[in-house]
Design an enzyme around this catalytic site. Structure first.
Site, PDB file in Angstrom:
ATOM      1  N   GLU A 147       0.842  -1.205   0.000  1.00 40.56           N
ATOM      2  CA  GLU A 147       0.000   0.000   0.000  1.00 40.56           C
ATOM      3  C   GLU A 147       0.874   1.250   0.000  1.00 40.56           C
ATOM      4  O   GLU A 147       0.623   2.205  -0.733  1.00 40.56           O
ATOM      5  CB  GLU A 147      -0.908   0.023   1.234  1.00 40.56           C
ATOM      6  CG  GLU A 147      -2.060  -0.944   1.151  1.00 40.56           C
ATOM      7  CD  GLU A 147      -2.836  -1.049   2.459  1.00 40.56           C
ATOM      8  OE1 GLU A 147      -4.033  -1.353   2.386  1.00 40.56           O
ATOM      9  OE2 GLU A 147      -2.248  -0.857   3.549  1.00 40.56           O
ATOM     10  N   GLU A 148       1.897   1.222   0.830  1.00 39.61           N
ATOM     11  CA  GLU A 148       2.790   2.388   0.921  1.00 39.61           C
ATOM     12  C   GLU A 148       3.378   2.704  -0.461  1.00 39.61           C
ATOM     13  O   GLU A 148       3.375   3.851  -0.907  1.00 39.61           O
ATOM     14  CB  GLU A 148       3.895   2.099   1.940  1.00 39.61           C
ATOM     15  CG  GLU A 148       4.628   3.332   2.396  1.00 39.61           C
ATOM     16  CD  GLU A 148       5.705   3.024   3.425  1.00 39.61           C
ATOM     17  OE1 GLU A 148       5.807   1.860   3.879  1.00 39.61           O
ATOM     18  OE2 GLU A 148       6.459   3.946   3.762  1.00 39.61           O
TER      19      GLU A 148
END
Ligand code: NAG
Ligand code: NAG
Ligand code: NAG
Ligand code: NAG
Ligand code: NAG
Length: 493
Positions: free
Chosen positions: A165-166
């Site tokens: 996600e990052e």
């Protein structure tokens, strides 16, 4: 007769004036009634391993699905370390956020605070704490949520982002800001820009580093593949996050490696620190992270003295040892045996990549050989020279040589950029006046501001269409009234 005509002409003129006023009023009313509150706000806490930043975003409420529409009003740096450092004082983590929340409340009008979506996203620092002691991680989150809950905002939760996600949200941020996903054309439609390649994203945090790009080949390992459909276009991205390969943790591991290879347990020669630099650190500080493996036979010494030797060649060799470059013959790798397709296209390198290279004046697309020679020269400067030249930078000054060589090793030997592809890396902190990081992409996704399908029209244009319709009706009424009066006039004469 003369008197009558005058009266009727007067009536006509008055009707005209009233009609025009009614017309203007109706257009104004239509705008008031049909346009949502002109500005909306969103808050995102980027809770990194070394510090936390609160971003305040705003956008025109009627155009939220465009790109380049969200703007950053404020980036408030929370005083003190990252929230993961409050493991033994969770309440302190909550309290640390309040000054920035107060600031945000001054920016956002009181009547809009309750509808302001507010998020806290934590990254590798909290991933590591959760690994060490999940109870402590939960306590920190509970206190942070409690502190934010005391403010009149629409708090939608605190969470630890996965590495994927990052990386993905950083990629979305870059491409949203550069308008490579969609553009509003002169034909009043959102469309995918022709012949525009999307940008890859390189992020260097304190505890982890992320690489995300569209490889244009099939991604062999599904764990490293993310799929997005944005504005009618499909994107399949390669993304990977290397935990413990962020700037702070990597340099800590370097020091531990040098310590374990040192002849004396109390003294470490550090080839990446400037000659003449000396510091004392405790063993506890060095070995307190899950990224750093404690020596098999712990030395009795509680303190060590680290002395810089300013030797960039030895530094590069020591940094190489933080990586394992072997790769299965049948595939291509990043490092540590992690699958990675060859890098492709243009990249933005932000956060730690940018800060380090910005300090060294290396963010102007210098060639790789220029970068190498600048770094070599910098690494050979002794401590007295450096302190004289950069008195403001004293806190991190001794780490820039290590960080620069670490970045070069990571990009060239790790991610496999070459002399040729080096020029496709853009070291940048901002696009427009917006900071590049994962937080904008995170907010855009969680507020559904990037639709999967492109829209035919912008909603903001509909009220003006409406206003046009209303104007037409009012004009028609005026014409009708004039006609009625004229008919009366003819009848009476
Ligand atoms: C984790 O933290 C809790 C609360 O501080 C403590 O009681 C517990 O002993 C810790 N567990 C480990 C495995 O260190
Ligand atoms: C490097 O990784 C390979 C597997 O990818 C492993 O076999 C090898 O032992 C590792 N080398 C070191 C020094 O850890
Ligand atoms: C970067 O450039 C500035 C201005 O030219 C200069 O003062 C500074 O010393 C340079 N920094 C380094 C690390 O060389
Ligand atoms: C975006 O947000 C939705 C929730 O609104 C979530 O289900 C989805 O996984 C998010 N996308 C990514 C890449 O995290
Ligand atoms: C933006 O797109 C989302 C999802 O497609 C939609 O629900 C929303 O109404 C749109 N907002 C505007 C202002 O067009």
């Amino acid at each position: 007769m003369d008197y009558k005509a005058k009266a009727i002409a007067g009536l006509l003129a008055a009707t005209c004036v009233f009609s025009i006023i009614a017309l203007i009023l109706s257009v104004v009313n239509v705008r008031d009634v049909f346009l949502p509150p002109s500005t909306k706000y969103g808050l995102v806490f980027d809770a990194g391993s070394t510090h936390t930043t609160l971003y305040v975003y705003q956008w025109p409420g009627d155009k939220e699905n465009g790109t380049g529409i969200v703007s950053q009003v404020e980036a408030c740096t929370v005083a003190g370390p990252g929230i993961s450092s409050y493991a033994d004082d969770p309440a302190g983590a909550g309290a640390s956020l309040k000054p920035c929340l107060d600031k945000a409340m001054e920016i956002i009008p009181a009547e809009q605070q309750r509808e302001t979506p507010t998020y806290l996203g934590a990254t590798a620092g909290m991933r590591l704490l959760r690994e060490q002691n999940s109870t402590k991680a939960q306590q920190v989150f509970a206190e942070v949520a409690k502190a934010i809950g005391e403010y009149p905002v629409d708090f939608r939760g605190a969470q630890i982002l996965t590495g994927n996600e990052e990386g993905s949200f950083g990629w979305i941020t870059v491409n949203y800001l550069l308008e490579t996903l969609v553009k509003f054309s002169f034909a009043e439609k959102w469309e995918h820009p022709q012949d525009t390649e999307v940008f890859g994203a390189l992020d260097l945090g304190g505890a982890s580093t992320q690489i995300t790009f569209q490889p244009g080949v099939t991604i062999e390992d599904k764990n490293m593949s993310v799929f997005f459909r944005l504005y009618s276009t499909n994107y399949t991205l390669y993304t990977h996050s290397y935990l413990c390969y962020g700037r702070t943790q990597a340099l800590k591991r370097l020091l531990a490696t040098l310590h374990q290879g040192s002849r004396s347990p109390q003294q470490v020669s550090h080839p990446c620190y400037p000659k003449g630099y000396q510091e004392n650190i405790t063993m506890a500080d060095l070995y307190n992270s899950p990224c750093v493996h404690a020596p098999s036979s712990p030395s009795p010494a509680q303190n060590l003295t680290v002395m810089g030797t300013g030797d960039p060649a030895a530094c590069a060799i020591a940094i190489q040892e933080l990586f394992n470059f072997s790769c299965e013959a049948s595939r291509t790798c990043g490092f540590n045996g992690v699958y990675q397709p060859p890098v492709r296209g243009q990249f933005f390198a932000f956060t730690g990549f940018y800060y380090t290279f910005h300090f060294l004046n290396l963010t102007n697309q210098q060639s790789l050989s220029d970068v190498n020679s600048t770094v070599q020269t910098f690494c050979k400067k002794n401590w007295t020279e450096l302190v004289q030249a950069f008195p403001q930078e004293k806190r991190y000054l001794h780490t820039y040589c290590s960080a620069a060589i670490y970045i070069l090793t990571l990009l060239l030997d790790g991610y496999k950029f070459t002399h040729q592809t080096w020029s496709s890396i853009h070291f940048s902190q901002q696009a427009g006046s917006m900071d590049i990081g994962w937080s904008l992409g995170f907010m855009l996704n969680f507020t559904n501001m990037i639709p999967t399908e492109a829209m035919e029209h912008v909603k903001g244009h509909q009220p003006s269409l409406w206003a046009g319709a209303v104007s037409f009706i009012v004009l028609a009424i005026v014409v009708a009234l004039v006609a009625v009066f004229l008919q009366c006039f003819w009848k009476t004469t």
